[in-house]
Scaffold this active site. Structure first.
Site, PDB file in Angstrom:
ATOM      1  N   ARG A  47      32.842  37.730  36.679  1.00 43.22           N
ATOM      2  CA  ARG A  47      30.978  36.727  35.903  1.00 43.22           C
ATOM      3  C   ARG A  47      32.017  36.564  34.442  1.00 43.22           C
ATOM      4  O   ARG A  47      32.581  36.785  33.656  1.00 43.22           O
ATOM      5  CB  ARG A  47      30.558  37.828  36.064  1.00 43.22           C
ATOM      6  CG  ARG A  47      29.196  38.125  37.070  1.00 43.22           C
ATOM      7  CD  ARG A  47      28.659  37.208  37.858  1.00 43.22           C
ATOM      8  NE  ARG A  47      28.079  37.832  38.786  1.00 43.22           N
ATOM      9  CZ  ARG A  47      28.245  37.542  40.307  1.00 43.22           C
ATOM     10  NH1 ARG A  47      29.879  37.151  40.239  1.00 43.22           N
ATOM     11  NH2 ARG A  47      27.797  37.637  40.821  1.00 43.22           N
ATOM     12  N   HIS A  56      33.323  28.993  41.181  1.00 38.74           N
ATOM     13  CA  HIS A  56      33.064  30.423  41.520  1.00 38.74           C
ATOM     14  C   HIS A  56      33.248  30.087  43.155  1.00 38.74           C
ATOM     15  O   HIS A  56      32.127  30.501  44.020  1.00 38.74           O
ATOM     16  CB  HIS A  56      31.339  30.448  41.082  1.00 38.74           C
ATOM     17  CG  HIS A  56      31.423  31.530  40.922  1.00 38.74           C
ATOM     18  ND1 HIS A  56      30.282  32.373  40.463  1.00 38.74           N
ATOM     19  CD2 HIS A  56      31.359  32.272  42.129  1.00 38.74           C
ATOM     20  CE1 HIS A  56      30.073  33.997  40.317  1.00 38.74           C
ATOM     21  NE2 HIS A  56      30.552  34.017  41.345  1.00 38.74           N
ATOM     22  N   GLU A  65      27.261  28.118  34.846  1.00 40.48           N
ATOM     23  CA  GLU A  65      27.821  27.342  35.490  1.00 40.48           C
ATOM     24  C   GLU A  65      27.184  26.460  36.083  1.00 40.48           C
ATOM     25  O   GLU A  65      25.614  27.025  36.332  1.00 40.48           O
ATOM     26  CB  GLU A  65      28.279  28.389  36.462  1.00 40.48           C
ATOM     27  CG  GLU A  65      29.544  29.602  36.169  1.00 40.48           C
ATOM     28  CD  GLU A  65      29.237  30.824  37.458  1.00 40.48           C
ATOM     29  OE1 GLU A  65      29.082  30.575  38.169  1.00 40.48           O
ATOM     30  OE2 GLU A  65      30.614  30.845  37.411  1.00 40.48           O
TER      31      GLU A  65
HETATM   32  C1  GLV Z   1      29.501  36.427  43.974  1.00 38.79           C
HETATM   33  O1  GLV Z   1      30.272  35.645  42.751  1.00 38.79           O
HETATM   34  C2  GLV Z   1      30.008  37.453  44.591  1.00 38.79           C
HETATM   35  O2  GLV Z   1      29.062  38.292  43.427  1.00 38.79           O
HETATM   36  O3  GLV Z   1      29.365  38.254  45.792  1.00 38.79           O
END
Ligand code: GLV
Ligand code: GLV
Length: 325
Positions: free
Chosen positions: A237, A285, A266
């Site tokens: 994160r 991401h 983001e």
């Molecule tokens: C993606 O970042 C997730 O937490 O699955």
């Protein structure tokens, strides 16, 4: 009786199909997350919510769900949900662990290799016609082989990254709340303090959840302790890293490079200085973004939601205190 389910984005059909049998489904068709007022309106008569990590499910949203039984998050991380508020209201929260472990570990490794061997810079170099001849000093990077990997977090994903690292002949250090005997026995990994991880790793890869404790764990003082010329990878994160401090460390040459699949916020603002650095490799991401894994996540999120609606214990319940009551 049919239930009402609200899904905050289009997800793979394999998941939707499973919910259709027992519920009326409404899906937000937008590319961006549904605005708060839409969420508040839709949640009112929903029995189940299938949410994404970009949906902020705070106490206000949870309170508005008059008949809400379950929030199924289409992600393994659930820092987007106020777990305390959900638990207090007796709403089950579920996530999608396990299915995305290997896919995310692959991406962490891809970023690590791209940073070490300057793949993105090299690609640009060729495309822009700067390749004149073979040069002894051209685009020199760093070896992965024989170097030390520090894992900040050694849960499922960290462990999967460790397995890859062992295949590359890396020495593995890990910082974790608890001992991980599996990676110690099988891969010779060593549990260390956070400071030692910073001081001794050539590469650090982050595999921690975002919590009050991990927010900005990688700050100015952490970067100061890192090895000169080391490389940071974040597929967890964005907010675990203090971006302004990372920028300073990269600019000062303290860090050789950073590979980031996650940022804070983001997407990043267009004037984020990290976007200007050649030694930063970025991805939007996409840690879990393989066709197979996103399909499995949809099925898993649907199965969690359906189980909860049917009054069963969902396979991936986050707030397990609810069933202990
Ligand atoms: C993606 O970042 C997730 O937490 O699955
Ligand atoms: C999350 O899946 C983790 O345990 O790393």
């Amino acid at each position: 009786m049919k239930f009402n389910v609200y899904i905050t984005r289009k997800i793979p059909d394999e998941g939707v199909k499973l919910i259709k049998d027992i519920a009326e489904i409404r899906v937000w068709e937008g590319q961006l997350p549904p605005p708060k007022d839409v969420l508040l309106k839709e949640i009112k008569d929903a029995d189940g919510l299938l949410a994404l990590l970009t949906d902020k499910i705070d106490s206000e949203v949870i309170e508005a769900g008059e008949r809400l039984k379950v929030i199924s998050n289409y992600a393994v991380g659930y820092d987007n949900i106020d777990i305390g508020a959900a638990t207090q209201k007796g709403v089950m929260v579920t996530n999608t662990p396990g299915v995305l472990t290997e896919t995310t570990a692959d991406l962490a490794f891809a970023l690590m290799m791209a940073c070490a061997r300057r793949i993105v810079e090299a690609d640009k170099f060729v495309r822009t016609g700067r390749w004149k001849t073979w040069e002894p000093m051209l685009l020199l990077g760093r070896d992965i082989y024989g170097s030390t990997l520090g894992l900040a977090g050694a849960g499922r994903i960290g462990t999967a990254v460790a397995r890859r690292a062992a295949g590359f002949g890396m020495k593995i250090l890990y910082y974790n709340q608890s001992r991980n005997e599996k990676i110690e026995k099988e891969l010779g990994a060593e549990l260390v303090s956070f400071d030692r991880l910073l001081e001794q790793s050539d590469f650090i890869s982050i595999h921690l959840p975002l919590t009050h404790e991990t927010k900005h764990l990688f700050n100015k003082s952490a970067f100061e302790k890192m090895k000169h010329g080391s490389i940071l990878i974040n597929t967890a994160r964005g907010a675990i890293v203090e971006e302004s401090a990372l920028y300073e460390a990269l600019k000062a040459g303290k860090l050789a490079a950073a590979g980031l699949d996650v940022m804070d916020p983001e997407p990043p603002f267009t004037d984020n200085p990290l976007l200007k650095l050649d030694n930063v490799v970025l991805a939007p991401h996409i840690g879990s973004a393989s066709i197979a894994t996103r399909t499995r996540m949809a099925v898993m999120a649907a199965e969690n939601l359906v189980a909860a609606l049917k009054g069963k214990i969902p396979p991936n319940l986050v707030n397990r205190v609810l069933i202990d009551r």
